[in-house]
Design a protein around this motif. Sequence first.
Motif, short mmCIF file in Angstrom:
data_model
loop_
_atom_site.label_atom_id
_atom_site.label_comp_id
_atom_site.label_asym_id
_atom_site.label_seq_id
_atom_site.Cartn_x
_atom_site.Cartn_y
_atom_site.Cartn_z
N ASP A 240 24.95 -16.06 10.26
CA ASP A 240 24.38 -16.80 9.04
C ASP A 240 24.53 -18.21 9.40
OD1 ASP A 240 22.97 -17.96 6.77
OD2 ASP A 240 24.09 -16.47 5.56
N PRO A 241 23.68 -19.10 9.56
CA PRO A 241 23.68 -20.44 9.59
C PRO A 241 24.77 -21.05 8.51
CG PRO A 241 21.49 -20.11 9.99
CD PRO A 241 22.21 -18.88 9.58
N ALA A 242 24.47 -20.46 7.28
CA ALA A 242 25.31 -21.01 6.27
C ALA A 242 26.55 -20.15 6.07
CB ALA A 242 24.66 -20.94 4.79
N HIS A 243 27.54 -20.33 6.94
CA HIS A 243 28.56 -19.34 6.91
C HIS A 243 29.72 -19.39 5.86
CE1 HIS A 243 27.85 -18.59 11.27
NE2 HIS A 243 27.83 -20.08 11.65
N PRO B 152 21.76 -13.70 8.34
CA PRO B 152 21.02 -14.61 7.38
C PRO B 152 20.26 -13.94 6.38
CG PRO B 152 20.57 -15.17 9.83
CD PRO B 152 21.10 -13.71 9.86
N PRO B 153 19.83 -14.68 5.49
CA PRO B 153 18.58 -14.07 4.49
C PRO B 153 17.58 -13.34 5.29
CG PRO B 153 19.39 -16.25 3.88
CD PRO B 153 19.80 -16.25 5.34
N THR C 4 27.94 -11.29 2.54
CA THR C 4 29.16 -11.39 3.24
C THR C 4 30.23 -10.88 2.81
OG1 THR C 4 28.21 -13.65 3.85
CG2 THR C 4 30.60 -13.43 3.97
N THR C 5 30.56 -10.82 1.39
CA THR C 5 31.46 -9.91 0.78
C THR C 5 31.56 -8.61 1.27
OG1 THR C 5 31.73 -11.50 -0.78
CG2 THR C 5 32.62 -9.35 -1.29
N SER C 6 30.43 -7.82 1.09
CA SER C 6 30.32 -6.60 1.36
C SER C 6 30.39 -6.16 2.75
CB SER C 6 28.84 -5.91 1.04
OG SER C 6 28.43 -6.21 -0.47
N SER C 7 30.06 -7.00 3.79
CA SER C 7 30.24 -6.77 5.16
C SER C 7 31.73 -6.90 5.45
CB SER C 7 29.38 -7.62 5.92
OG SER C 7 29.57 -8.89 5.81
N ALA C 8 32.22 -8.05 4.98
CA ALA C 8 33.80 -8.28 5.31
C ALA C 8 34.69 -7.33 4.59
CB ALA C 8 34.21 -9.51 4.43
N MET D 48 25.01 -21.85 15.33
CA MET D 48 23.63 -21.83 15.50
C MET D 48 22.99 -22.97 16.34
SD MET D 48 21.08 -20.00 15.58
CE MET D 48 22.03 -18.52 14.40
N GLU D 49 23.31 -24.25 15.95
CA GLU D 49 23.12 -25.36 16.88
C GLU D 49 23.75 -25.17 18.28
OE1 GLU D 49 23.68 -30.25 16.84
OE2 GLU D 49 24.06 -29.07 14.99
#
Length: 330
Positions: free
Chosen positions: A48-51, A146-147, A25-29, A79-80
């Motif tokens: 990623d569901p775990a935002h 996501p992973p 996430t840090t790299s993409s941001a 995601m839901e």
Amino acid sequence: MKEYLIPKEGFRVLFFIGKGGVGKTTSSAAVSAALSKRGYKTLIVSIDPAHNLGDVFEVKLNDKPKQIAESLYAMELDMEKLIKTYLKHLEENLKHMYRYLTVINLEKYFEVLSFSPGIEEYATLEAIREILQKGDEWDVIIFDTPPTGLTLRVMALPHIALIWVNKLIEVRRKILDKRRTIENIQGERKFMVDGEEYELPSREREDPVMKELLAYKEEIEFVRDIITNRDRTSVVAVMNAEMLPLYETERAHESLKKFKIPFNLVVVNKIIEFEEEVSKIKVRMDTQKKVLGEIHKKFRDVDIVKVPMFEEEPRGLKWLERIGGLIIGD
């Protein structure tokens, strides 16, 4: 600046993949911040569901693009909500296509479908397709994924879905052929549904099922054509200098090759650097050196960027622009 990270033919799509916890996430941001600062209108989307994309930018995000800075927008997909929307779309389509089967209670089947294996992947693919269809609004679209396991299933889905839909089209044509044969003998078949006369279609141009299958095929081909186009898409793998992330990245590289999805860059994150040897972490440093050697051996055809471990956790635009500059190659 690395050419495969910037627009060349229309908008550019970047997928950041990697094992959970490696700094994806840090790299993409960081790349999104660096590209937007250089004038590219950039959208970064967390699927990623775990935002934690909003945490990295230090802002609250939702499923609508939010402006973070000039030329930079970010969003986090729910995601839901995606699954519910996807199933609602399916339910409405089926009710329209099979009106003569309204005696069947479709709702109960869709309630079960929400827990079905694979539904998350299909819903995620549908969300990606909708974003790509509006791609001309942006110069660069970045997906924080996501992973690795779930991401690879989503990226393989267009190829797999096209195999299925082509087979379904073939089966549907056989059904329509048989209907026409029966019509030639018995005449047209009609039904009454809720007091309305309904004719059972026997030709492709009149058959709502065939129309839906052909439309779905076109949608999937659209996604497939973009993510396999080297001038449009690049995959960036993020990993730490450890053996388990290395194995996972290597498997991802091989899987993406099978589906002809361009894999251009490996970002090795959190590299520990000291001017002098520190005895207490000598084993860790030796392992890091060994893994870095393996990375260069296994990814000879891929660019490799090393990002050092910083003294503090990189958050906020200033930090992200600095790291992004390292990755994109200023």
